[in-house]
Write a protein that holds these residues in place. Structure first.
Motif, PDB file in Angstrom:
ATOM      1  N   HIS A   1       2.548  -7.185   4.386  1.00  0.00           N
ATOM      2  CA  HIS A   1       1.176  -6.701   4.565  1.00  0.00           C
ATOM      3  C   HIS A   1       0.661  -7.134   5.928  1.00  0.00           C
ATOM      4  O   HIS A   1       1.197  -8.059   6.540  1.00  0.00           O
ATOM      5  CB  HIS A   1       0.246  -7.307   3.505  1.00  0.00           C
ATOM      6  CG  HIS A   1       0.414  -6.726   2.136  1.00  0.00           C
ATOM      7  ND1 HIS A   1      -0.484  -5.865   1.579  1.00  0.00           N
ATOM      8  CD2 HIS A   1       1.401  -6.892   1.220  1.00  0.00           C
ATOM      9  CE1 HIS A   1      -0.076  -5.523   0.363  1.00  0.00           C
ATOM     10  NE2 HIS A   1       1.075  -6.138   0.124  1.00  0.00           N
ATOM     11  N   CYS A   2      -0.427  -6.454   6.377  1.00  0.00           N
ATOM     12  CA  CYS A   2      -1.232  -6.973   7.483  1.00  0.00           C
ATOM     13  C   CYS A   2      -2.612  -7.251   6.920  1.00  0.00           C
ATOM     14  O   CYS A   2      -3.002  -6.668   5.917  1.00  0.00           O
ATOM     15  CB  CYS A   2      -1.363  -5.955   8.614  1.00  0.00           C
ATOM     16  SG  CYS A   2       0.193  -5.551   9.386  1.00  0.00           S
TER      17      CYS A   2
ATOM     18  N   GLU B   1      -2.329  -0.090   8.075  1.00  0.00           N
ATOM     19  CA  GLU B   1      -1.452  -1.146   7.577  1.00  0.00           C
ATOM     20  C   GLU B   1      -0.237  -0.539   6.879  1.00  0.00           C
ATOM     21  O   GLU B   1       0.901  -0.973   7.098  1.00  0.00           O
ATOM     22  CB  GLU B   1      -2.250  -2.023   6.601  1.00  0.00           C
ATOM     23  CG  GLU B   1      -1.428  -3.135   5.958  1.00  0.00           C
ATOM     24  CD  GLU B   1      -2.173  -3.845   4.839  1.00  0.00           C
ATOM     25  OE1 GLU B   1      -3.339  -3.463   4.569  1.00  0.00           O
ATOM     26  OE2 GLU B   1      -1.593  -4.763   4.247  1.00  0.00           O
TER      27      GLU B   1
ATOM     28  N   HIS C   1       0.829  -1.220   0.000  1.00  0.00           N
ATOM     29  CA  HIS C   1       0.000   0.000   0.000  1.00  0.00           C
ATOM     30  C   HIS C   1       0.861   1.266   0.000  1.00  0.00           C
ATOM     31  O   HIS C   1       1.904   1.281  -0.621  1.00  0.00           O
ATOM     32  CB  HIS C   1      -0.984  -0.036   1.170  1.00  0.00           C
ATOM     33  CG  HIS C   1      -1.719  -1.339   1.237  1.00  0.00           C
ATOM     34  ND1 HIS C   1      -2.803  -1.622   0.460  1.00  0.00           N
ATOM     35  CD2 HIS C   1      -1.476  -2.473   1.956  1.00  0.00           C
ATOM     36  CE1 HIS C   1      -3.226  -2.852   0.705  1.00  0.00           C
ATOM     37  NE2 HIS C   1      -2.432  -3.391   1.604  1.00  0.00           N
TER      38      HIS C   1
ATOM     39  N   ARG D   1       4.720 -12.961  -0.309  1.00  0.00           N
ATOM     40  CA  ARG D   1       3.953 -11.897   0.322  1.00  0.00           C
ATOM     41  C   ARG D   1       3.487 -12.433   1.665  1.00  0.00           C
ATOM     42  O   ARG D   1       2.865 -13.488   1.748  1.00  0.00           O
ATOM     43  CB  ARG D   1       2.759 -11.526  -0.551  1.00  0.00           C
ATOM     44  CG  ARG D   1       1.761 -10.623   0.168  1.00  0.00           C
ATOM     45  CD  ARG D   1       0.747 -10.045  -0.799  1.00  0.00           C
ATOM     46  NE  ARG D   1      -0.423  -9.538  -0.100  1.00  0.00           N
ATOM     47  CZ  ARG D   1      -1.357  -8.788  -0.663  1.00  0.00           C
ATOM     48  NH1 ARG D   1      -1.248  -8.465  -1.936  1.00  0.00           N
ATOM     49  NH2 ARG D   1      -2.403  -8.381   0.023  1.00  0.00           N
TER      50      ARG D   1
ATOM     51  N   GLU E   1       1.293 -11.884   5.056  1.00  0.00           N
ATOM     52  CA  GLU E   1       0.209 -11.148   5.715  1.00  0.00           C
ATOM     53  C   GLU E   1       0.421 -11.389   7.206  1.00  0.00           C
ATOM     54  O   GLU E   1       0.089 -12.452   7.740  1.00  0.00           O
ATOM     55  CB  GLU E   1      -1.164 -11.672   5.274  1.00  0.00           C
ATOM     56  CG  GLU E   1      -1.474 -11.432   3.801  1.00  0.00           C
ATOM     57  CD  GLU E   1      -2.045 -10.041   3.502  1.00  0.00           C
ATOM     58  OE1 GLU E   1      -2.396  -9.317   4.455  1.00  0.00           O
ATOM     59  OE2 GLU E   1      -2.117  -9.694   2.306  1.00  0.00           O
TER      60      GLU E   1
HETATM   61 ZN    ZN Z   1      -2.382  -5.261   2.421  1.00  0.00          ZN
END
Ligand code: ZN
Length: 388
Positions: A257-258, A202, A184, A324, A326
């Motif tokens: 990412h979260c 995030e 993001h 990736r 999370e």
């Molecule tokens: Zn994200």
């Protein structure tokens, strides 16, 4: 049969020359449709025999004839099946086997013989793409292979080379390039959770985590590049993040990412690598995902939401092992309380560094999860750099 040998003439010689020419062995000066077994032909026959592991005598006896006959088949020109008792052989069988191997199917060795194992691998492929699993490679199966082949060729063999290169390069991280991608940013804050007068986003949390990771990796001798700054104007699309990593010649790509969910009970960490529903996967990406996931779970106790294959642009377009992660749900009170603690983000950064380090340990020298002390590692690296 009497071997066809230098000095012979006739239609059989023309046939031999045609196959040798199609294999690019005859040389540009020689006409493939001539009918004399000249010096060009003899040289080409020897080269062919050598490439097929036959005894090299420059003559075409029964064995060499069979091998030449098999070599004329191009994949897709005939239907391949498990024939009993005399199995089909040919270059087309070898091409099929190599393609299946690249895609991760077990055909044993690419020996150009359509045996039980090849037939079973074809049946498995057929089942996975929704065709009748009869183990026969006809037009429908060829179409499915071509369709998938385009996705796989260029991907999978490269990944195999990649994992070889990693194994041969030794355990050092010095000089590698790792691209860290905080998700993001810009106008896109990602998951947002209000918390009294505060507002957790995030984008901010993963940027902070990325800079902690950057510091640790840099201390291990790694060149680190982030895909964005803390407060840039626009949000970079995933396609451009992937291109950036490719243009930097990155060795590893890690996107941070979260997660968020309407249900506050949703929690935990999950790691994604490139792959499709058909079982096509990036072998090194999958390995890196497993290491990242296990190191984080072992060091933090976050709920293990496991690793998953996805064909997202970010994972599909990057040409290096890419994952990736999370990391936790910002919408979970438990996960959030931990994520907003800077010491917890330090632990996360250590876990990711340990995972990247383990990518470069030879498989037989790999260590148990959670056991690498990153500060010790830094000392070793620092000592090594002095010697250099
Ligand atoms: Zn994200």
């Amino acid at each position: 049969m009497r071997p066809i040998r230098p000095g012979d003439r006739g239609p059989a010689v023309t046939e031999i020359r045609t196959v040798l020419s199609a294999l690019d062995l005859l040389g540009p000066a020689a006409a493939p449709d001539a009918d004399d077994f000249d010096a060009h032909t003899e040289r080409a026959v020897r080269a062919f025999q050598q490439s097929r592991g036959l005894s090299v005598d420059g003559r075409v006896g029964a064995e060499t004839w069979r091998a030449l006959d098999a070599a004329r088949w191009r994949l897709g020109a005939r239907t391949l099946y498990h024939a009993v008792p005399e199995p089909l052989t040919g270059e087309d069988v070898r091409s099929l086997q190599e393609r299946l191997l690249e895609m991760g199917y077990d055909v044993g060795r690419a020996d150009a013989i359509y045996g039980v194992r090849t037939s079973r691998a074809v049946a498995q492929f057929q089942r996975e793409v929704g065709l009748t699993p009869d183990g026969t490679c006809g037009p429908h199966t060829m179409n499915a292979l071509r369709r998938l082949g385009r996705k796989v060729v260029g991907g999978r063999p490269q990944w195999l080379r990649e994992s070889d290169a990693i194994r041969q390069s030794g355990p050092t991280l010095v000089g590698r390039t790792v691209v860290v991608d905080p998700g993001h940013g810009g106008t896109d804050p990602g998951v947002v959770v209000p918390d009294g007068p505060l507002r957790w986003t995030e984008a901010d949390l993963v940027y902070d985590l990325a800079s902690r990771l950057e510091g640790r990796l840099a201390a291990s001798g790694v060149r680190v590049q982030l895909t964005r700054g803390p407060a840039q104007r626009a949000c970079l699309p995933d396609v451009e993040r992937a291109h950036l990593a490719n243009s930097l010649g990155a060795d590893v790509f890690i996107s941070l990412h979260c997660d968020g969910h309407a249900n506050p009970a949703a929690e935990g960490v999950a790691t994604y690598h490139y792959g499709t529903d058909n079982g096509v996967t990036s072998a090194t990406g999958e390995r890196l995902a497993g290491l990242v996931q296990r190191e984080i779970v072992a060091r933090t106790g976050l709920r293990d939401c496991r690793t998953h294959a996805k064909a997202w642009d970010l994972l599909r377009l990057t040409r290096m092992p890419a994952v990736r992660v999370e990391i936790g749900y910002l919408t979970s009170p438990d996960d959030r309380a931990r994520l907003v603690d800077p010491r917890f983000r330090d632990t996360l950064a250590e876990a990711v560094v340990a995972a990247v380090q383990r990518m470069y340990f030879p498989i037989e020298r790999d260590v148990p999860t959670g056991s690498i002390d990153v500060s010790e590692l830094r000392a070793v690296v620092a000592a090594g750099t002095v010697v250099d």
